[in-house]
Design a protein around this motif. Structure first.
Motif, PDB file in Angstrom:
ATOM      1  N   GLY A   6       0.806  -1.208   0.000  1.00  0.00           N
ATOM      2  CA  GLY A   6       0.000   0.000   0.000  1.00  0.00           C
ATOM      3  C   GLY A   6       0.843   1.263   0.000  1.00  0.00           C
ATOM      4  N   ASP A 106      -2.011  -3.040   2.279  1.00  0.00           N
ATOM      5  CA  ASP A 106      -2.954  -2.596   1.254  1.00  0.00           C
ATOM      6  C   ASP A 106      -4.316  -2.270   1.845  1.00  0.00           C
ATOM      7  OD1 ASP A 106      -1.431  -3.237  -1.370  1.00  0.00           O
ATOM      8  OD2 ASP A 106      -1.195  -5.037  -0.154  1.00  0.00           O
ATOM      9  N   CYS A 128      -4.248   7.145   7.013  1.00  0.00           N
ATOM     10  CA  CYS A 128      -3.962   7.683   5.686  1.00  0.00           C
ATOM     11  C   CYS A 128      -2.707   8.553   5.707  1.00  0.00           C
ATOM     12  CB  CYS A 128      -5.158   8.482   5.196  1.00  0.00           C
ATOM     13  SG  CYS A 128      -5.000   9.142   3.531  1.00  0.00           S
ATOM     14  N   ARG A 133      -2.350   5.275   0.230  1.00  0.00           N
ATOM     15  CA  ARG A 133      -2.947   4.297  -0.686  1.00  0.00           C
ATOM     16  C   ARG A 133      -3.771   3.227   0.023  1.00  0.00           C
ATOM     17  NH1 ARG A 133      -1.102   2.966  -5.646  1.00  0.00           N
ATOM     18  NH2 ARG A 133      -0.842   0.770  -5.044  1.00  0.00           N
ATOM     19  N   ILE A 134      -3.873   3.310   1.328  1.00  0.00           N
ATOM     20  CA  ILE A 134      -4.523   2.223   2.046  1.00  0.00           C
ATOM     21  C   ILE A 134      -6.033   2.208   1.791  1.00  0.00           C
ATOM     22  CG2 ILE A 134      -5.068   3.410   4.228  1.00  0.00           C
ATOM     23  CD1 ILE A 134      -3.633   0.647   5.389  1.00  0.00           C
ATOM     24  N   ILE A 135      -6.594   0.990   1.767  1.00  0.00           N
ATOM     25  CA  ILE A 135      -8.038   0.791   1.734  1.00  0.00           C
ATOM     26  C   ILE A 135      -8.466   0.584   3.183  1.00  0.00           C
ATOM     27  CG2 ILE A 135      -9.939  -0.561   0.794  1.00  0.00           C
ATOM     28  CD1 ILE A 135      -8.128   0.828  -1.322  1.00  0.00           C
ATOM     29  N   ARG A 203      -8.298   1.242  -6.838  1.00  0.00           N
ATOM     30  CA  ARG A 203      -6.948   1.752  -6.604  1.00  0.00           C
ATOM     31  C   ARG A 203      -5.994   1.327  -7.720  1.00  0.00           C
ATOM     32  NH1 ARG A 203      -3.429  -0.203  -1.609  1.00  0.00           N
ATOM     33  NH2 ARG A 203      -2.901  -1.780  -3.169  1.00  0.00           N
ATOM     34  N   GLY A 209      -6.228   5.341  -2.615  1.00  0.00           N
ATOM     35  CA  GLY A 209      -6.880   4.618  -1.537  1.00  0.00           C
ATOM     36  C   GLY A 209      -8.145   5.341  -1.110  1.00  0.00           C
TER      37      GLY A 209
END
Length: 416
Positions: A6, A106, A128, A133-135, A203, A209
């Motif tokens: 991520g 991720d 964040c 990019r994190i979900i 993404r 994200g």
């Protein structure tokens, strides 16, 4: 082989990583059933799921039967293919470790109320900040745009909120009853898997994200009202709420001379054949209640009552043979033991006997579905509490002295 994390860096994949989600890392901050069921599916599909547990462990560990403390039967099913790390997130060092893990992940998924994540300073903005990019997926009781936002939720409570006990009583139960499986947890868990997969795909295309909300109440309300909005679909209403076929008193396994069978006489072809089987061929054309799909839908209680009366006249074995020969959908009524011993599941390889390092021989359910190009790997057993704490902390860059100090202070825990 390497996988894109991520944070945008690459990290070594496990050499045996397989499945469509191989290379995806998930920080799993969920407990009990809903979240662990979702992350079990992600793990089965190849994701590296790091289960973050408090020092006392996931409460699901303590539901009997079990062979050893902390390894209850449902926990074993819902936490296979995962690695367990203990982190006391109320301590600054525990929170710091969690954020360090999130930096390489991720997905982060949790199922406490968002207010609890804010108190821990692990809200979306906090996570964040270390990994844009994190979900970030929250699966909890109620959507945050409504008045119930801060209320606690469990499967039984959500079943009540979406009227499942009421419609069971409307359909003939002796009183309002809960569906005897954790249906709200599991349906919402599936919705969470969909959310994770969809957000990962977004993404992949956009590089962005995001935070995703998966509320139990709204998810189950859609499930129930998809069938039962009924006349209230229209404004003004064209009748009451409810789907008549689902609520018909005789929509139940039909009693035979010696047991029960499950029969669904559904379309015109089925009904013609059924009337022929009982020697009443003329009824399909002569009785306007049963002559087409719309007519039956308006008279479904009478239709099911008629079938119930006929099914009582023969044994289960007779009906199973007659209805199968007529290509009318029918099955026996299984008990739980019948289901576990079902020959089709044996043919399909649904169960495997696995050897757990501490719990011995276990019956496990295989991941469902078949993959021609990205089949999941072999099942790995559910972890002991903190079994992988040191391993995961090393991967995050902690030195051995740091890990020992975290263990001594209770920030983490490692079994003997």
């Amino acid at each position: 082989m390497s996988a894109q994390t991520g944070s945008g860096r690459t990290s070594a994949e496990s050499p045996d990583a397989r499945g469509p989600l191989a290379g995806v890392r998930v920080i799993d901050m969920t407990t009990v059933v809903m979240g662990p069921f979702a992350t079990q599916i992600l793990a089965d599909l190849g994701a590296d799921v790091i289960k973050v547990e408090p020092p006392e462990g996931d409460v699901l560990r303590h539901i009997a039967p079990m062979r050893h403390p902390g390894m209850g039967h449902i926990f074993l099913h819902h936490n296979r293919n995962k690695r367990s790390i203990v982190l006391d997130l109320k301590q600054a060092a525990g929170r710091a470790a969690l954020l360090r893990l999130a930096n390489t992940a991720d997905v982060l998924i949790y199922n406490v109320r968002p207010q609890a994540m804010q108190r821990l300073k692990l809200a979306y903005e906090d996570v964040c900040a270390v990994n844009p990019r994190i979900i970030y997926v929250g699966a909890y009781g109620y959507g945050q745009g409504g008045r119930y936002a801060a209320q606690p939720a469990y499967d039984d409570l959500i079943q009540g909120m979406v009227a499942l006990p009421s419609i069971l009583a409307d359909a003939g139960a002796d009183r309002p009853r809960f569906v005897p499986t954790a249906i709200a947890d599991r349906i919402t868990g599936l919705a969470a898997v969909n959310a994770v997969s969809s957000a990962l795909y977004f993404r992949e295309r956009s590089g962005r994200g995001q935070a995703v909300e998966v509320p139990m109440f709204e998810t189950l309300a859609q499930l129930v009202l998809g069938d039962h909005m009924g006349g209230r679909t229209f404004d003004p209403p064209e009748g009451p709420a409810g789907y008549g076929r689902m609520l018909a008193p005789h929509r139940a396994p039909y009693a035979t001379k010696d047991g029960y069978v499950c029969v669904l006489i559904y379309n015109d072809k089925h009904w013609r054949k059924f009337f022929s089987l009982i020697g009443r061929e003329e009824m399909f054309d002569a009785d306007a209640r049963f002559s087409n799909h719309e007519a039956r839908s308006r008279n479904i209680a009478a239709a099911y009552a008629f079938v119930a009366e006929q099914i009582r006249t023969r044994t289960s074995a007779e009906w199973l043979q007659l209805l199968r020969e007529a290509d009318i959908p029918v099955t026996p009524l299984n008990s739980l033991d019948d289901l576990i011993d079902d020959p089709h599941l044996a043919d399909a390889g649904f169960f495997t006997i696995t050897e757990h390092p501490t719990e011995g021989r276990l019956r496990a359910m295989a991941p469902t579905g078949k993959w021609s190009a990205s089949a999941p790997g072999e099942l790995r057993p559910a972890p002991r509490l903190g079994e992988h704490s040191a391993e995961i902390l090393r991967e995050a860059g902690y030195a051995e002295d740091d890990i020992r100090a975290m263990s001594t202070s209770g920030v983490t825990y490692m079994p003997e």
